[in-house]
Motif scaffolding. Structure first.
Motif, PDB file in Angstrom:
ATOM      1  N   ARG A  24      58.051  61.915 104.666  1.00  0.00           N
ATOM      2  CA  ARG A  24      56.914  62.800 105.293  1.00  0.00           C
ATOM      3  C   ARG A  24      55.758  62.058 105.523  1.00  0.00           C
ATOM      4  O   ARG A  24      54.803  62.183 106.382  1.00  0.00           O
ATOM      5  N   ASP A  25      55.255  61.002 104.515  1.00  0.00           N
ATOM      6  CA  ASP A  25      54.051  60.317 104.691  1.00  0.00           C
ATOM      7  C   ASP A  25      53.983  59.318 105.874  1.00  0.00           C
ATOM      8  O   ASP A  25      53.058  59.478 106.620  1.00  0.00           O
ATOM      9  N   THR A  26      54.903  58.760 106.360  1.00  0.00           N
ATOM     10  CA  THR A  26      55.138  57.858 107.249  1.00  0.00           C
ATOM     11  C   THR A  26      55.076  58.863 108.527  1.00  0.00           C
ATOM     12  O   THR A  26      54.485  58.464 109.576  1.00  0.00           O
ATOM     13  N   ALA A  27      56.011  59.863 108.423  1.00  0.00           N
ATOM     14  CA  ALA A  27      56.099  60.864 109.642  1.00  0.00           C
ATOM     15  C   ALA A  27      54.482  61.185 109.919  1.00  0.00           C
ATOM     16  O   ALA A  27      54.240  61.473 111.133  1.00  0.00           O
ATOM     17  N   ALA A  28      54.045  61.737 109.016  1.00  0.00           N
ATOM     18  CA  ALA A  28      52.716  62.164 108.873  1.00  0.00           C
ATOM     19  C   ALA A  28      51.590  61.241 109.886  1.00  0.00           C
ATOM     20  O   ALA A  28      50.858  61.323 110.696  1.00  0.00           O
ATOM     21  N   ASP A  29      51.641  59.814 109.313  1.00  0.00           N
ATOM     22  CA  ASP A  29      50.742  58.864 109.835  1.00  0.00           C
ATOM     23  C   ASP A  29      51.129  58.558 111.420  1.00  0.00           C
ATOM     24  O   ASP A  29      50.195  58.582 112.154  1.00  0.00           O
ATOM     25  N   PRO A  34      51.309  58.440 120.852  1.00  0.00           N
ATOM     26  CA  PRO A  34      50.439  58.293 122.277  1.00  0.00           C
ATOM     27  C   PRO A  34      50.856  60.037 122.795  1.00  0.00           C
ATOM     28  O   PRO A  34      52.015  60.548 122.505  1.00  0.00           O
ATOM     29  N   HIS A  35      49.924  60.195 123.797  1.00  0.00           N
ATOM     30  CA  HIS A  35      50.193  61.468 124.354  1.00  0.00           C
ATOM     31  C   HIS A  35      51.492  61.719 125.196  1.00  0.00           C
ATOM     32  O   HIS A  35      51.864  60.792 125.927  1.00  0.00           O
ATOM     33  N   GLY A  36      51.991  62.810 125.135  1.00  0.00           N
ATOM     34  CA  GLY A  36      53.242  63.088 125.548  1.00  0.00           C
ATOM     35  C   GLY A  36      54.674  62.567 125.028  1.00  0.00           C
ATOM     36  O   GLY A  36      55.762  62.542 125.523  1.00  0.00           O
ATOM     37  N   VAL A  37      54.506  61.818 124.038  1.00  0.00           N
ATOM     38  CA  VAL A  37      55.624  61.258 123.102  1.00  0.00           C
ATOM     39  C   VAL A  37      56.217  62.044 122.102  1.00  0.00           C
ATOM     40  O   VAL A  37      55.330  62.632 121.320  1.00  0.00           O
ATOM     41  N   GLU A  38      57.369  62.298 121.989  1.00  0.00           N
ATOM     42  CA  GLU A  38      57.825  63.303 121.008  1.00  0.00           C
ATOM     43  C   GLU A  38      58.568  62.561 120.066  1.00  0.00           C
ATOM     44  O   GLU A  38      59.044  61.517 120.076  1.00  0.00           O
ATOM     45  N   CYS A  39      58.588  63.420 118.733  1.00  0.00           N
ATOM     46  CA  CYS A  39      59.132  62.834 117.541  1.00  0.00           C
ATOM     47  C   CYS A  39      60.434  63.566 117.187  1.00  0.00           C
ATOM     48  O   CYS A  39      60.435  65.146 117.228  1.00  0.00           O
ATOM     49  N   GLU A  40      61.447  63.068 116.817  1.00  0.00           N
ATOM     50  CA  GLU A  40      62.659  63.635 116.482  1.00  0.00           C
ATOM     51  C   GLU A  40      63.234  63.429 115.045  1.00  0.00           C
ATOM     52  O   GLU A  40      63.343  61.938 114.768  1.00  0.00           O
ATOM     53  N   LEU A  41      63.642  63.969 114.049  1.00  0.00           N
ATOM     54  CA  LEU A  41      64.268  63.604 112.925  1.00  0.00           C
ATOM     55  C   LEU A  41      65.512  63.785 112.834  1.00  0.00           C
ATOM     56  O   LEU A  41      65.919  64.977 113.330  1.00  0.00           O
ATOM     57  N   ARG A  81      47.858  78.016 109.748  1.00  0.00           N
ATOM     58  CA  ARG A  81      47.859  78.372 111.202  1.00  0.00           C
ATOM     59  C   ARG A  81      49.463  78.319 111.637  1.00  0.00           C
ATOM     60  O   ARG A  81      50.028  77.157 111.090  1.00  0.00           O
ATOM     61  N   GLU A  82      49.780  79.109 112.515  1.00  0.00           N
ATOM     62  CA  GLU A  82      51.249  78.995 113.012  1.00  0.00           C
ATOM     63  C   GLU A  82      51.564  77.985 113.744  1.00  0.00           C
ATOM     64  O   GLU A  82      50.659  77.502 114.788  1.00  0.00           O
ATOM     65  N   SER A  83      52.818  77.009 113.488  1.00  0.00           N
ATOM     66  CA  SER A  83      52.902  75.803 114.194  1.00  0.00           C
ATOM     67  C   SER A  83      54.098  76.156 114.991  1.00  0.00           C
ATOM     68  O   SER A  83      55.020  76.881 114.924  1.00  0.00           O
ATOM     69  N   PRO A  84      54.221  75.320 116.295  1.00  0.00           N
ATOM     70  CA  PRO A  84      55.461  75.674 117.211  1.00  0.00           C
ATOM     71  C   PRO A  84      56.749  75.168 116.321  1.00  0.00           C
ATOM     72  O   PRO A  84      56.916  74.349 115.554  1.00  0.00           O
ATOM     73  N   LEU A 111      53.528  69.336 110.482  1.00  0.00           N
ATOM     74  CA  LEU A 111      53.437  68.029 111.009  1.00  0.00           C
ATOM     75  C   LEU A 111      53.433  67.909 112.441  1.00  0.00           C
ATOM     76  O   LEU A 111      52.782  66.791 112.960  1.00  0.00           O
ATOM     77  N   GLY A 112      54.155  68.771 113.259  1.00  0.00           N
ATOM     78  CA  GLY A 112      54.286  68.674 114.604  1.00  0.00           C
ATOM     79  C   GLY A 112      55.583  67.952 115.179  1.00  0.00           C
ATOM     80  O   GLY A 112      55.653  67.223 116.393  1.00  0.00           O
TER      81      GLY A 112
END
Length: 323
Positions: free
Chosen positions: A153-158, A164-171, A8-11, A245-246
């Protein structure tokens, strides 16, 4: 008809510009940000994160630049030092955190005491390695965290599965990797100078001072008290993967040349206007000592999986004294 969840398409992740890690002349910095205001960026980080002696721009200058960033329709974030060593640095940190107009990127946990529960970004220098730390910081106001650059990627996926809701991830998606910080200034040491009398010699190397192995292979780069990778970390080949992964943001780290072209290449690939293979070929031309991406796949950071390790011509390896 059912849809395969794996297809499915991801943002699409948004693009951010990290703080300048090097000691550039004031006019160069101002010209650089004037150009970045026109680049396809969503977030721009501003501030000195490496060495407090680099005072060509003051907090007031960064706040003024942040106002311009906001006026250009982008989010402005003020970044703080990654290594606090003196009362003067602590005083400046307190002053930066006291200004509530802009989000603050905390690169040392001392900043949390001054942010008093306000929303903040946790920079890559914060050792956020597990769900417990993520939950702890979220309770203190964490809005976004930049993954430590050595995680894959494995740690990122975990972490993304349980964030928590509303917390963003930046790489950290492109640039020489910021690997370590030291109380000593290795750039000054290389010039036979004391740290307190460095004469800002780090300004002689606008993208860091290359360290080669005895065989002449690029290995590390010295940037004052910061040690970086020689190779340029590049996650362009992993765009689809990080989207699935989001991951919310991809960070481009400024370099002295071609930063806008690099940002535009990532943007075109994210928008589907440019294929990744063509984009990768372009990025190779703008990486002084080749590309790397080993950390993402769980290998040594210097390794290459999706990025080609070949080095463009025209860049001479410089050996430095390391003993």
């Amino acid at each position: 008809m059912t849809t395969d969840p794996m297809h499915r398409e991801s943002p699409r992740p948004r693009l951010s510009l990290g703080p300048i890690l090097y000691h550039w002349p004031r006019e160069q910095v101002l010209e650089f940000y004037a150009e970045m205001l026109e680049a396809p960026l969503d977030v721009i980080y501003l501030g000195e994160t490496v060495c407090s002696k680099r005072r060509l721009l003051r907090p007031e200058d960064y706040w003024e630049l942040a106002e311009r960033v906001v006026a250009a329709g982008k989010e402005a974030v003020i970044s703080t030092l990654a290594l606090i060593e003196s009362d003067g640095e602590l005083k400046t940190l307190r002053r930066i955190c006291a200004d509530e107009r802009f989000l603050v990127e905390a690169n040392d946990l001392a900043a949390l005491d001054f942010l008093e529960g306000r929303p903040f970004v946790a920079g890559h220098a914060i050792n956020l390695y597990n769900q417990r730390t993520l939950a702890f910081l979220a309770a203190r106001g964490l809005r976004r965290w930049v993954m430590p650059v050595e995680l894959g990627r494995d740690t990122a996926a975990d972490l993304l599965r349980s964030r928590p809701h509303g917390v963003e991830c930046e790489l950290f998606a492109f640039g020489r990797l910021p690997l370590a910080y030291s109380a000593r200034c290795f750039t000054a040491y290389n010039r036979d100078r004391q740290k307190d009398d460095c004469q800002f010699c780090c300004g002689d190397d606008p993208d860091g001072l290359l360290v080669a192995t005895q065989d002449g292979d690029p290995f590390l780069a010295l940037n004052g008290i910061q040690t970086q990778s020689a190779g340029t970390h590049n996650l362009l080949p992993a765009l689809d993967e990080v989207a699935r992964l989001g991951v919310d943001l991809l960070r481009i780290s400024p370099q002295s040349h071609h930063t806008r072209e690099i940002v535009e290449t990532f943007s075109h690939c994210l928008q589907g206007e440019l294929d990744v293979e063509t984009g990768l070929a372009r990025l190779k031309e703008w990486a002084p000592d080749g590309l790397c991406d080993g950390y993402w796949s769980g290998q040594a950071g210097i390794a290459v999986a999706g990025a080609d390790a070949s080095r463009p011509s025209g860049f001479a390896a410089a050996s430095v004294r390391t003993n």
